[in-house]
Every structure is written in C-alpha cells, then in structure tokens.
Motif scaffolding. Structure first.
Motif, PDB file in Angstrom:
ATOM      1  N   ARG A 168      16.504  54.294  17.488  1.00  0.00           N
ATOM      2  CA  ARG A 168      16.495  55.265  18.575  1.00  0.00           C
ATOM      3  C   ARG A 168      17.332  54.731  19.746  1.00  0.00           C
ATOM      4  N   ARG A 169      17.742  55.646  20.609  1.00  0.00           N
ATOM      5  CA  ARG A 169      18.554  55.238  21.758  1.00  0.00           C
ATOM      6  C   ARG A 169      17.854  54.172  22.588  1.00  0.00           C
ATOM      7  N   GLU A 170      16.551  54.378  22.838  1.00  0.00           N
ATOM      8  CA  GLU A 170      15.815  53.415  23.663  1.00  0.00           C
ATOM      9  C   GLU A 170      15.775  52.035  23.001  1.00  0.00           C
ATOM     10  N   GLU A 171      15.723  52.020  21.661  1.00  0.00           N
ATOM     11  CA  GLU A 171      15.677  50.743  20.946  1.00  0.00           C
ATOM     12  C   GLU A 171      17.015  50.010  21.025  1.00  0.00           C
ATOM     13  N   VAL A 172      18.105  50.766  20.900  1.00  0.00           N
ATOM     14  CA  VAL A 172      19.426  50.153  21.046  1.00  0.00           C
ATOM     15  C   VAL A 172      19.572  49.575  22.450  1.00  0.00           C
ATOM     16  N   ALA A 173      19.122  50.310  23.448  1.00  0.00           N
ATOM     17  CA  ALA A 173      19.222  49.851  24.837  1.00  0.00           C
ATOM     18  C   ALA A 173      18.438  48.560  25.039  1.00  0.00           C
ATOM     19  N   VAL A 174      17.228  48.486  24.448  1.00  0.00           N
ATOM     20  CA  VAL A 174      16.409  47.285  24.586  1.00  0.00           C
ATOM     21  C   VAL A 174      17.100  46.097  23.915  1.00  0.00           C
ATOM     22  N   LEU A 175      17.593  46.295  22.703  1.00  0.00           N
ATOM     23  CA  LEU A 175      18.257  45.210  21.980  1.00  0.00           C
ATOM     24  C   LEU A 175      19.500  44.724  22.716  1.00  0.00           C
ATOM     25  N   ALA A 176      20.221  45.653  23.347  1.00  0.00           N
ATOM     26  CA  ALA A 176      21.457  45.294  24.049  1.00  0.00           C
ATOM     27  C   ALA A 176      21.197  44.812  25.463  1.00  0.00           C
ATOM     28  N   GLY A 177      19.984  45.043  25.978  1.00  0.00           N
ATOM     29  CA  GLY A 177      19.673  44.608  27.336  1.00  0.00           C
ATOM     30  C   GLY A 177      20.327  45.477  28.396  1.00  0.00           C
ATOM     31  N   VAL A 178      20.485  46.772  28.101  1.00  0.00           N
ATOM     32  CA  VAL A 178      21.068  47.693  29.090  1.00  0.00           C
ATOM     33  C   VAL A 178      20.052  48.779  29.419  1.00  0.00           C
ATOM     34  N   ASN A 179      20.279  49.464  30.502  1.00  0.00           N
ATOM     35  CA  ASN A 179      19.406  50.553  30.929  1.00  0.00           C
ATOM     36  C   ASN A 179      19.469  51.698  29.922  1.00  0.00           C
ATOM     37  N   ALA A 180      18.316  52.235  29.554  1.00  0.00           N
ATOM     38  CA  ALA A 180      18.265  53.289  28.543  1.00  0.00           C
ATOM     39  C   ALA A 180      19.020  54.540  29.001  1.00  0.00           C
ATOM     40  N   ASP A 181      18.901  54.887  30.276  1.00  0.00           N
ATOM     41  CA  ASP A 181      19.621  56.063  30.772  1.00  0.00           C
ATOM     42  C   ASP A 181      21.131  55.834  30.731  1.00  0.00           C
ATOM     43  N   TYR A 182      21.559  54.606  31.049  1.00  0.00           N
ATOM     44  CA  TYR A 182      22.993  54.279  30.985  1.00  0.00           C
ATOM     45  C   TYR A 182      23.497  54.384  29.554  1.00  0.00           C
ATOM     46  N   TYR A 183      22.709  53.851  28.599  1.00  0.00           N
ATOM     47  CA  TYR A 183      23.139  53.920  27.207  1.00  0.00           C
ATOM     48  C   TYR A 183      23.212  55.365  26.735  1.00  0.00           C
ATOM     49  N   THR A 184      22.286  56.206  27.169  1.00  0.00           N
ATOM     50  CA  THR A 184      22.321  57.619  26.794  1.00  0.00           C
ATOM     51  C   THR A 184      23.589  58.284  27.303  1.00  0.00           C
ATOM     52  N   ARG A 185      23.960  58.006  28.555  1.00  0.00           N
ATOM     53  CA  ARG A 185      25.200  58.569  29.109  1.00  0.00           C
ATOM     54  C   ARG A 185      26.403  58.070  28.322  1.00  0.00           C
ATOM     55  N   LEU A 186      26.356  56.786  27.929  1.00  0.00           N
ATOM     56  CA  LEU A 186      27.456  56.213  27.165  1.00  0.00           C
ATOM     57  C   LEU A 186      27.583  56.892  25.804  1.00  0.00           C
ATOM     58  N   GLU A 187      26.464  57.076  25.140  1.00  0.00           N
ATOM     59  CA  GLU A 187      26.473  57.683  23.813  1.00  0.00           C
ATOM     60  C   GLU A 187      26.925  59.134  23.869  1.00  0.00           C
ATOM     61  N   GLN A 188      26.578  59.828  24.922  1.00  0.00           N
ATOM     62  CA  GLN A 188      26.928  61.246  25.069  1.00  0.00           C
ATOM     63  C   GLN A 188      28.322  61.458  25.648  1.00  0.00           C
ATOM     64  N   GLY A 189      29.016  60.373  26.006  1.00  0.00           N
ATOM     65  CA  GLY A 189      30.367  60.503  26.532  1.00  0.00           C
ATOM     66  C   GLY A 189      30.430  60.784  28.009  1.00  0.00           C
ATOM     67  N   ARG A 190      29.293  60.687  28.712  1.00  0.00           N
ATOM     68  CA  ARG A 190      29.299  60.920  30.158  1.00  0.00           C
ATOM     69  C   ARG A 190      29.650  59.647  30.928  1.00  0.00           C
ATOM     70  N   GLU A 191      29.609  58.507  30.265  1.00  0.00           N
ATOM     71  CA  GLU A 191      30.054  57.237  30.839  1.00  0.00           C
ATOM     72  C   GLU A 191      31.218  56.756  29.977  1.00  0.00           C
ATOM     73  N   ARG A 192      32.423  56.697  30.551  1.00  0.00           N
ATOM     74  CA  ARG A 192      33.633  56.463  29.761  1.00  0.00           C
ATOM     75  C   ARG A 192      34.281  55.102  30.012  1.00  0.00           C
ATOM     76  N   HIS A 193      33.688  54.289  30.871  1.00  0.00           N
ATOM     77  CA  HIS A 193      34.331  53.012  31.198  1.00  0.00           C
ATOM     78  C   HIS A 193      33.328  51.862  31.116  1.00  0.00           C
ATOM     79  N   PRO A 194      32.784  51.589  29.929  1.00  0.00           N
ATOM     80  CA  PRO A 194      31.852  50.465  29.796  1.00  0.00           C
ATOM     81  C   PRO A 194      32.591  49.140  29.965  1.00  0.00           C
ATOM     82  N   SER A 195      31.888  48.174  30.489  1.00  0.00           N
ATOM     83  CA  SER A 195      32.483  46.856  30.672  1.00  0.00           C
ATOM     84  C   SER A 195      32.541  46.119  29.342  1.00  0.00           C
ATOM     85  N   ALA A 196      33.346  45.044  29.309  1.00  0.00           N
ATOM     86  CA  ALA A 196      33.427  44.235  28.101  1.00  0.00           C
ATOM     87  C   ALA A 196      32.078  43.601  27.788  1.00  0.00           C
ATOM     88  N   GLN A 197      31.292  43.260  28.828  1.00  0.00           N
ATOM     89  CA  GLN A 197      29.975  42.655  28.606  1.00  0.00           C
ATOM     90  C   GLN A 197      29.029  43.638  27.922  1.00  0.00           C
TER      91      GLN A 197
END
Length: 260
Positions: free
Chosen positions: A13-42
């Motif tokens: 699930r999205r929340e599980e990916v966010a936890v494993l990656a150590g990122v905010n779940a809402d941020y990961y959702t925006r990233l997955e949906q294409g609303r965040e287009r400039h993720p950092s290399a980290q």
C-alpha cells in the motif's frame, strides 16, 4: 512488513511504501499521482531501496525523476569472464582485448598478442607508451597517442580518485620522464574515441587500424576494445600476415624436434 487485512491487489500500500522509504505518506501519494514532479535524489534513492530495485530499475527511476543517481565508486574487477574470453577468441582476424580504467590489459586474443608483441611485457597501455623502449617506435603518432593515454587516465581519476593502482602508476610514470608529468598536469580529460591509429610493427611494417570500445556491463569499468583494418587494404594484409607469423612462433614444437 506484517500484513493487516485483505488486500484487493498485490503489492504494498502507499502508506507502507512511505514507511519503508522514510517519507511522508501524503508526499508519496502526491509523487505517485504525478502532483509532485521534482523528487530529490535522496527520496528516489530511499524509494529504490524500499522497493528493492535492481541496478537497471534504479537508474530508470532516477531518469524518470529527472536526476542522476549519486552512486558510490564501484571497484573495478580485474577478472575477465570466461564468456568474454570466448567472445574475443571468436575474432581470429582482428585484435581484441579487455582494459580496465587504468589501462591495464586484462585479457587478449591471439592477434592482440601478436600486435603488442614488441612490448615486454604488454601489461598496461600507459606504461607501454611512456616507459617501454618500444613505445615511441610502435606508435607512429606518438605525441597524439601519449596525449590520449594521459587524458584517459585523468578520466579514470574521476571515477576512483583514491585508487592505489592509479596513484602508483602516475607516480611511476612521472618519475620516468617529463613528458608524462607535463601532460598529466594539463588536466585534459578524454575517453576512448573511434579514431584510426597508426602503428609501426617490426614484423609487418605500418598498420592503420580503427577501433571500437564497448563497456562490459557485467564488470563496470572494463572495456572490450576491437581493432579492425579496412577490408582489402594493405593494413588488412599486414594484419593477416602478423597473425600467421605469431601462430608459427607460438606453435608447439613437434616431439623430439629439439633433439640432435
């Protein structure tokens, strides 16, 4: 991760990916949906680890994210695979050999052995050009070959600046003569190009050979180099003759031939 409840589709699930990656779940959702287009290399690196991506998939993720992975230096293996050796031996009419970044010759086919037979040993292209007495006669355009050789070593320094092998080679060649020191201090960087090279071989005379260099994917830092002569040219005939001479010299003597 421990699973809780029935999953309607396979995978995390999205929340599980966010936890494993150590990122905010809402941020990961925006990233997955294409609303965040400039993720950092980290962030991309964290996601690639969370999803257990292999090297190719990780590089693809970084390309999609519009950035370049910050990879640690990968030590170059000096072991040439049996499959690659077999491939080189399948080119009986053209020299083929494998180099590492510091221009050590790791493997050769028979015609490459014949081509570099004036050198003793034929172990490293930089040492052969600058420190072997045969170098200046062998390379007809020695100045040009010397510049390209040192520029290639400078490129190697960008990959492995703390390489003991590179430091030792540079120190040895710097002590050997002023030509190497002058070119090394020019800081020119250049990889291998597909230009013609002119050699003067003591057995067959002048040779003009073009070449192609191929990265060995299973061993990053290794390159397969294949020389070839223009079909029907004098260089092609000389290369064929060189192979015949080398085969004769290296053919085992018949049993008892050395007895009187």
């Amino acid at each position: 991760m421990a699973s809780h409840g029935t999953r309607r589709v396979p995978g995390l699930r999205r929340e599980e990916v966010a936890v494993l990656a150590g990122v905010n779940a809402d941020y990961y959702t925006r990233l997955e949906q294409g609303r965040e287009r400039h993720p950092s290399a980290q962030v991309l690196d964290a996601l690639s680890r969370a999803l257990r991506l292999d090297g190719d998939a990780r590089d693809h993720l970084f390309r999609l994210g519009g950035t370049v992975p910050d990879d640690p230096a990968v030590p170059v293996s000096d072991q040439v695979s049996p499959g690659l050796r077999q491939l080189m031996d399948g080119y009986p009419h053209t020299p083929a050999f494998v180099l590492n970044r510091t221009l050590d010759i790791l493997a050769t086919n028979a015609l490459a052995d014949a081509l570099y037979s004036p050198f003793h040993p034929a172990d490293n292209l930089a040492r052969m050009a600058f420190a072997d007495p045969a170098g200046r006669a062998f390379y007809q355009d020695w100045d040009r070959a010397a510049q390209a050789t040192v520029a290639h070593l400078r490129q190697a320094a960008g990959y492995e600046p703390d390489s003991p092998r590179l430091r030792g080679l540079v120190a040895t060649l710097t002590e050997h003569g002023a030509d190497f020191a002058r070119l090394w201090n020019s800081h020119t960087v250049r990889g291998k190009a597909q230009e013609a090279k002119r050699f003067l071989h003591p057995d067959v005379g002048p040779l003009t050979l073009s070449y192609q260099a191929f990265d060995v994917r299973e061993a990053p830092g290794q390159q397969l180099v294949i020389y070839h002569a223009e079909p029907g040219s004098g260089s092609a005939e000389a290369l064929h003759l060189l192979g015949s001479i080398h085969a004769t010299r290296t053919r085992p003597s018949p049993r008892g031939a050395d007895r009187t």
